[in-house]
Write a protein that holds these residues in place. Sequence first.
Motif, PDB file in Angstrom:
ATOM      1  N   MET A  85     -11.184   0.601  -3.101  1.00 15.65           N
ATOM      2  CA  MET A  85     -11.359   0.713  -1.652  1.00 15.65           C
ATOM      3  C   MET A  85     -11.656   2.173  -1.290  1.00 15.65           C
ATOM      4  SD  MET A  85      -8.873  -0.498   1.434  1.00 15.65           S
ATOM      5  CE  MET A  85      -7.487   0.464   0.902  1.00 15.65           C
ATOM      6  N   PRO A  92      -4.751 -16.930   8.535  1.00 17.28           N
ATOM      7  CA  PRO A  92      -4.039 -17.233   9.776  1.00 17.28           C
ATOM      8  C   PRO A  92      -4.429 -18.612  10.299  1.00 17.28           C
ATOM      9  CG  PRO A  92      -5.064 -15.059   9.870  1.00 17.28           C
ATOM     10  CD  PRO A  92      -5.584 -15.731   8.645  1.00 17.28           C
ATOM     11  N   LEU A 121      -6.747   4.191  21.662  1.00 17.80           N
ATOM     12  CA  LEU A 121      -7.296   3.271  20.662  1.00 17.80           C
ATOM     13  C   LEU A 121      -8.689   3.701  20.235  1.00 17.80           C
ATOM     14  CD1 LEU A 121      -6.231  -0.313  21.806  1.00 17.80           C
ATOM     15  CD2 LEU A 121      -5.084   1.265  20.254  1.00 17.80           C
ATOM     16  N   SER A 159      -2.306   3.314  16.517  1.00 17.29           N
ATOM     17  CA  SER A 159      -3.610   3.041  15.919  1.00 17.29           C
ATOM     18  C   SER A 159      -3.879   1.553  15.860  1.00 17.29           C
ATOM     19  CB  SER A 159      -3.642   3.623  14.497  1.00 17.29           C
ATOM     20  OG  SER A 159      -4.809   3.208  13.820  1.00 17.29           O
ATOM     21  N   ARG A 160      -5.119   1.208  16.087  1.00 21.22           N
ATOM     22  CA  ARG A 160      -5.538  -0.139  15.743  1.00 21.22           C
ATOM     23  C   ARG A 160      -5.787  -0.117  14.246  1.00 21.22           C
ATOM     24  NH1 ARG A 160      -9.249  -2.216  20.198  1.00 21.22           N
ATOM     25  NH2 ARG A 160     -10.438  -0.386  19.605  1.00 21.22           N
ATOM     26  N   THR A 161      -5.370  -1.160  13.548  1.00 14.60           N
ATOM     27  CA  THR A 161      -5.539  -1.189  12.100  1.00 14.60           C
ATOM     28  C   THR A 161      -5.439  -2.650  11.646  1.00 14.60           C
ATOM     29  OG1 THR A 161      -4.709  -0.307   9.986  1.00 14.60           O
ATOM     30  CG2 THR A 161      -3.072  -0.690  11.718  1.00 14.60           C
ATOM     31  N   VAL A 162      -5.180  -2.874  10.378  1.00 16.70           N
ATOM     32  CA  VAL A 162      -5.074  -4.246   9.895  1.00 16.70           C
ATOM     33  C   VAL A 162      -3.699  -4.477   9.271  1.00 16.70           C
ATOM     34  CG1 VAL A 162      -7.528  -4.607   9.478  1.00 16.70           C
ATOM     35  CG2 VAL A 162      -6.126  -3.645   7.684  1.00 16.70           C
ATOM     36  N   PHE A 213       0.870  -1.175   0.000  1.00 17.89           N
ATOM     37  CA  PHE A 213       0.000   0.000   0.000  1.00 17.89           C
ATOM     38  C   PHE A 213       0.909   1.228   0.000  1.00 17.89           C
ATOM     39  CE2 PHE A 213      -2.789  -3.164   1.986  1.00 17.89           C
ATOM     40  CZ  PHE A 213      -3.986  -2.932   1.319  1.00 17.89           C
ATOM     41  N   LYS A 229      -4.473 -10.148   6.878  1.00 13.43           N
ATOM     42  CA  LYS A 229      -5.813 -10.603   7.238  1.00 13.43           C
ATOM     43  C   LYS A 229      -6.102 -10.527   8.725  1.00 13.43           C
ATOM     44  CE  LYS A 229      -6.348 -13.412   3.137  1.00 13.43           C
ATOM     45  NZ  LYS A 229      -6.749 -14.679   2.540  1.00 13.43           N
ATOM     46  N   VAL A 230      -5.265  -9.845   9.474  1.00 12.29           N
ATOM     47  CA  VAL A 230      -5.525  -9.764  10.913  1.00 12.29           C
ATOM     48  C   VAL A 230      -5.483  -8.319  11.401  1.00 12.29           C
ATOM     49  CG1 VAL A 230      -4.508 -12.053  11.245  1.00 12.29           C
ATOM     50  CG2 VAL A 230      -3.122 -10.023  11.680  1.00 12.29           C
ATOM     51  N   GLU A 231      -5.998  -8.172  12.627  1.00  6.95           N
ATOM     52  CA  GLU A 231      -5.994  -6.858  13.260  1.00  6.95           C
ATOM     53  C   GLU A 231      -4.717  -6.695  14.072  1.00  6.95           C
ATOM     54  OE1 GLU A 231      -9.723  -5.381  15.221  1.00  6.95           O
ATOM     55  OE2 GLU A 231      -8.462  -5.561  17.001  1.00  6.95           O
ATOM     56  N   HIS A 253     -11.818  -2.188  12.992  1.00  8.66           N
ATOM     57  CA  HIS A 253     -10.372  -2.377  13.156  1.00  8.66           C
ATOM     58  C   HIS A 253      -9.659  -1.045  13.367  1.00  8.66           C
ATOM     59  CE1 HIS A 253     -10.982  -6.521  12.217  1.00  8.66           C
ATOM     60  NE2 HIS A 253     -11.413  -6.261  11.010  1.00  8.66           N
ATOM     61  N   GLY A 254     -10.362  -0.113  13.983  1.00  7.73           N
ATOM     62  CA  GLY A 254      -9.764   1.176  14.307  1.00  7.73           C
ATOM     63  C   GLY A 254     -10.180   1.495  15.734  1.00  7.73           C
ATOM     64  N   HIS A 312       1.012   5.749  -0.456  1.00  7.33           N
ATOM     65  CA  HIS A 312       0.276   7.012  -0.527  1.00  7.33           C
ATOM     66  C   HIS A 312       1.167   8.062  -1.169  1.00  7.33           C
ATOM     67  CE1 HIS A 312      -1.829   4.761   2.561  1.00  7.33           C
ATOM     68  NE2 HIS A 312      -2.858   5.563   2.408  1.00  7.33           N
ATOM     69  N   ARG A 362      -9.985   7.089   6.839  1.00  8.61           N
ATOM     70  CA  ARG A 362      -9.228   5.848   7.006  1.00  8.61           C
ATOM     71  C   ARG A 362      -9.702   4.846   5.958  1.00  8.61           C
ATOM     72  NH1 ARG A 362      -7.145   6.130  12.503  1.00  8.61           N
ATOM     73  NH2 ARG A 362      -6.881   3.881  12.562  1.00  8.61           N
ATOM     74  N   PRO A 363      -8.819   3.897   5.603  1.00  8.91           N
ATOM     75  CA  PRO A 363      -9.168   2.952   4.535  1.00  8.91           C
ATOM     76  C   PRO A 363     -10.331   2.031   4.922  1.00  8.91           C
ATOM     77  CG  PRO A 363      -7.050   2.421   5.533  1.00  8.91           C
ATOM     78  CD  PRO A 363      -7.446   3.736   6.077  1.00  8.91           C
ATOM     79  N   GLY A 409       0.975  -4.921   4.151  1.00  8.56           N
ATOM     80  CA  GLY A 409      -0.364  -5.398   4.501  1.00  8.56           C
ATOM     81  C   GLY A 409      -1.199  -4.403   5.267  1.00  8.56           C
ATOM     82  N   CYS A 410      -0.648  -3.234   5.530  1.00  9.68           N
ATOM     83  CA  CYS A 410      -1.387  -2.226   6.288  1.00  9.68           C
ATOM     84  C   CYS A 410      -1.721  -1.067   5.368  1.00  9.68           C
ATOM     85  CB  CYS A 410      -0.549  -1.730   7.470  1.00  9.68           C
ATOM     86  SG  CYS A 410      -1.332  -0.369   8.354  1.00  9.68           S
ATOM     87  N   PRO A 411      -2.989  -0.735   5.232  1.00 13.00           N
ATOM     88  CA  PRO A 411      -3.389   0.278   4.258  1.00 13.00           C
ATOM     89  C   PRO A 411      -3.229   1.722   4.724  1.00 13.00           C
ATOM     90  CG  PRO A 411      -5.335  -0.632   5.308  1.00 13.00           C
ATOM     91  CD  PRO A 411      -4.151  -1.358   5.899  1.00 13.00           C
ATOM     92  N   GLN A 412      -2.731   1.942   5.926  1.00 16.08           N
ATOM     93  CA  GLN A 412      -2.614   3.329   6.390  1.00 16.08           C
ATOM     94  C   GLN A 412      -1.374   4.011   5.813  1.00 16.08           C
ATOM     95  OE1 GLN A 412      -3.312   4.838  10.243  1.00 16.08           O
ATOM     96  NE2 GLN A 412      -4.676   3.169  10.860  1.00 16.08           N
ATOM     97  N   LEU A 449     -10.840  -0.959   4.591  1.00 14.19           N
ATOM     98  CA  LEU A 449     -10.504  -2.253   5.193  1.00 14.19           C
ATOM     99  C   LEU A 449     -10.676  -2.243   6.705  1.00 14.19           C
ATOM    100  CD1 LEU A 449      -7.233  -3.287   3.286  1.00 14.19           C
ATOM    101  CD2 LEU A 449      -9.493  -4.331   3.093  1.00 14.19           C
ATOM    102  N   GLU A 450     -10.596  -1.066   7.319  1.00 16.83           N
ATOM    103  CA  GLU A 450     -10.717  -0.999   8.774  1.00 16.83           C
ATOM    104  C   GLU A 450     -12.169  -0.966   9.231  1.00 16.83           C
ATOM    105  OE1 GLU A 450      -6.531   1.407   9.712  1.00 16.83           O
ATOM    106  OE2 GLU A 450      -8.444   2.378  10.133  1.00 16.83           O
TER     107      GLU A 450
END
Lengths: 997, 192, 98
Positions: free
Chosen positions: C1, A607, B81, B149-152, A168, B155-157, C62-63, A170, C13-14, B133-136, C16-17
């Motif tokens: 997305m 997972p 969070l 931040s909590r994020t992904v 990803f 496939k996991v958090e 997920h945020g 930006h 935020r994206p 794997g993290c879109p931020q 996906l969250e």
Amino acid sequence: MMQSFRIPGAGRLTPAKTMRFTFDGQSFTGVAGDTLASALLANGVHLVGRSFKYHRPRGILSVGAEEPNALVDIERDAARKTPNVRATVQELYDGLAATSQNRWPSLSFDAGAVNDLASPLFSAGFYYKTFMWPKAAWKSFYEPKIRAAAGLGVAPDQPDPDHYSARFAHCEVLVLGGGAAGIAAALAAAETGVRVILCDEQAEFGGALRFEAGAKIDGADGWAWAQTAIAKLSAMDNVRLLPRTTAFGYYAQNFVGLAERLTDHLASPDANAPRERLWQIRAKRVILAAGAIERHMVFADNDRPGVMLASAARAYLNHYGVAIGRNVGVYTANDSAYAAAIDLKKAGVDIAAIVDLRDNPSGPLVEEARALGIEINHGRAVIRTGGRLRISSMSVQPKNGGGERKIAVDALLMSAGWTPSVHLFSQSRGKVAFDEETKRFLPGIYAQDCISVGACNGTDGLAASVEEAYAAGAKAAKDAGGKAAKAAKPKVEASENWSRGMLGAAPGAGPDKIVKAFVDFQNDVTAKDIRLAVHEGMRSIEHVKRFTTNGMATDQGKTSNMHGLAIAADTLDKNIPEVGLTTFRAPYTPVTFGAIVGHARGALFDPTRKTAMHGWAEAHGAVFEDVGQWKRTWYFPKPGEDMHAAVNRECRTVRQSAGLFDASTLGKIEVVGPDAATFMELLYTNPWQKLDAGRCRYGVMLREDGFIYDDGVVGRLAPDRFHVTTTTGGAARVMNHMEDYLQTEFPHLNVWLTSISEQWAVIAVQGPKSRDIIAPLVKGIDLSDEAMPHMSVREGRICGVPTRLFRMSFTGDRGFEVNVPADYGQAVWEALWTEGQKHGACAYGTEAMHVLRAEKGYIIVGQDTDGTVTPADAGLDWAIGKKKTDFVGIRGLTRPDLVAAGRKQLVGLRTNDPKIVLDEGAQIVADPKQAIPMKMIGHVTSSYWSENCGRSIALGLLTDGRARMGETLHVPMPDRTIEVEVTGPVFFDEKGERLNG
Amino acid sequence: MAKAAAKRSASAAASIERHPALAGGEVTTAGVRLAVLPPAERISLRAPEASITALTRALGVSLPKAPKTSAAKAGRTALWLGPDEWLVIDEAGGDPLADCAGVKGLHSAVGISHRNVAISVSGRQAADTINAGCPQDLSLAAFPVGAASRTVLGKVEIVLLRTQEDTFRVECWRSFSDYVLAFLTKAATDAA
Amino acid sequence: MLLIHCPYCEEERPELEFRHAGEAHIARPTDMAAMSDEDFEKFFFIRSNPKGVIYERWRHVHGCARFFNAVRDTVTDKFVMTYKAGEPQPKKLPGAGK
């Protein structure tokens, strides 16, 4: 063959850097920097494939991603075989092995070419019309045969050994396309300090400067300027350059998908390097600098090998140093082909003649061609070509008819004009508009924060393109927060201008029925096919497209769409905009599944969750089963035991002595706050206010519609603290369900939820000896029945670590569930195991757990319920707080259908033959002799061999089940019908005495 | 709630062995170093605005009020969070659960020391590795040092904390740690 | 997305969250047990499913894990605005009337 068409001194490649490659097993050499196409042409090879439907010999049409013909298989090894690779895009590496496709037995003699002779049979819509009957033959016969005959290469039959990366990213400014315009835009944007990403599908940036020999920017040759500019950009920290990268999809809010090819051009790729990388880029501004694609002329036999786009021939000469022939003809409707003819002529290639459809072509290029002594035939058309596997002649005729003249050629250049690449603009949901004057679709109404520049915006000429792109780059950067730019604007000193041209079929394209004037080379669609589609009633271009398959091949009609549209419009006697343009969809060029999948394969596909005791179980021979993402211990076979023997032993041992079971995967939620009990009352059917701290209760959770959603034992640790358990599969959604109500319906409650599923490892110790096993290890908890009765919870220590100790049972025997902080799970398990051994205890898995609970008639939500089962159906109405005025599902429970008679209810099922174990999911009928389809009155939800009962047992949902106790019903199976007796759901210890036994 | 919480203090020495989900280890590539971080004490802290001052005093680290921020002091970090939710991580041997036990104001403190596993991702390509794997947006402008931040991730958090310009702390649930470590390892190898 | 503005995290935020959570502003009646069958049907089963502007719930799962409300155009798939759970349904939409 020794690259006899490579012209010394021409092009930009270094002749000394030779590379070997093979095509259809024959060895050739090329040089570093070649594409497979340029290397083949250097060796005089034009015939590279057979067409899709007619199996006609085909050559190389283009020099880029729009190539419809030159599709080959590239094979590195048995597992690395890539079909449908465009030879014009595949970079040459030493040892490259390519094979042609869609031919049998060989490229020069293809048996399928009989289709060409039989072509009157294969008109547009042929498949739809012909293979209609019998219907069943389509799937089993016609389709496989047609697919095999019309194949596009062969997929490898081994797993892809390569790996694929993903990222990803930006940026403020994303520039799609690295020709002169894209580079100028990137230069302007980069100077402002914002993050810039510039991508291009080619190995090197420069776009059309690759072939535009006359271009001069900032005092340098155009291509040299591009390389200098790129070097400057690559030195900037805020710029990311992505060559060999195709922007294939433009999605909402400037989200763009890019496929970067990392190793396909290398002779020996590093095994650890990813083959491709998928970029998912979010840009504040996007600059589209996608350029334009040259169109071919539509006339009879325009697909013969040696017939090529003019700009392609020019690129092969000016960049790769390759002449596409020795005696070349030119057929054009615009100026750009003149530039190609001039360059070839200057390089020593004979130009047989230029045939120009225009009546009075003029301008500097025309003059220059004339001055070089090239014969120009204006107002004339090429009406057909001669030759078999390679063009040998072109037949020229005045465009309004008249005498025909045959001119010998070994290659033919053609140009009908340029189509702006509005693909990505269109994907961004922008609306294109037809420009009547120049007969092309251009970006019209924008839907996102993007801007088109240069040729894809219809801006003609290098100077205007660079000017426009530079301004757009500066503006985009400024709008996205960049500082004022200070870079010098590139100055274009010389360029060519090749606008205009023609759309649709040239005079040589008909009306003779068997004339094959190709519009779409890859799908073998001719001008005649499109006319036929219109005559057969297709009015919308979308219908014409699907009927003829024009533009539906892997090249997505990059060269053919505009011609097809123009022919349809002409046949309909309508204007082009009235007929409409087909929709451009992602991907722009094919994207590998590998790139889309990225890291998500093998161990990273999903997972795999393991509990804290997984290692111990594995070491002790456990067989695991997948429960969602979890690996759960299924059973622990001893040497020589099969699953049945192991499960029978485990079930017996638990009831005779005790067993240890890993229950860690259960969902666990800590509910904390002064309003915790009030919240629990609202989310579960049960009453909770009066439950004393230190006691547990089995809770039932409903959805608002009254159906069972989840269940689990809940312990009250303190007046304001509950330890809630959920099913393994329900953990995440129950948490979400509870948060939903808490946040949006009951936000006034002072209570908070925390998932503690993974904080605590859970070891169930079940059986008559369970207390004896845990007692020596527990500190600070009185384990006597008086102090700690069934359904209670205590906090204390076990093996010196904190525990939440539940006295509860999912077997019907005395039992405990030992919760310990997860990192201690394995050590506590080992300590319990050591104690258990003294009492003959076993480790048991989920299968024994299922059997033991079924012996007691305990349901499993999701197995014995299916989302349409109420507490009453499941025999759980005792769990509903009768005095409660509200809980989630309270109103649903009184819905007419939920209180109506005739609902399915949970019952026990005993087969008359105790040895028969029913199939789960089997249907139950009252009368086995009735006609099929029988009336099904219920089904088996759980069924096992019960070693403890000495017979099979089963649970089922049965219409009016509780009123049918003692009835004999029937379970019809394919081989027999099984008689069952309806009973209560409890098969073992009906009085429940063993809980304290 | 104080009484119940205090009882679960983890300070007493255990007589048995602790087996963390990931048995330590590290991965180093040209631009990234991954390291499994040692166990730490953690609580999930939930509280309304009115209790923040008292909890801040009890914990010795302020509970940040701005989204995507954290505060750290003496080996203890509080990560924002959500609007009433903090993850408090103590790497200095303290017991934040016990510290909160005495606070009278409304709150929920739940021990999650064993629920989470932490992996450090550091080096020039740390952000690129996580962005596999993290879109931020992990640029310093969008995700500065201290951002949390909590994020992904794939496939996991995860919970992501930037501790230095080139160092992140990735927290995930115990059973996802195999996946997260394998994902980051793959991503670190590929980061270019 | 898509990018979604979370009113609690105060930034885009994206997608996906996030997780979609159905139509918004359907309040659970305080006196559930007394509802008529018809009212329950409307409350639980019937959704507006408009072509155009829809008010819906999302969770930044997920945020920040908060549920919030969003106004989205089902034709363009564009978010008009987002606002916190519990805030009233906005009467006036930014850019409305087009």
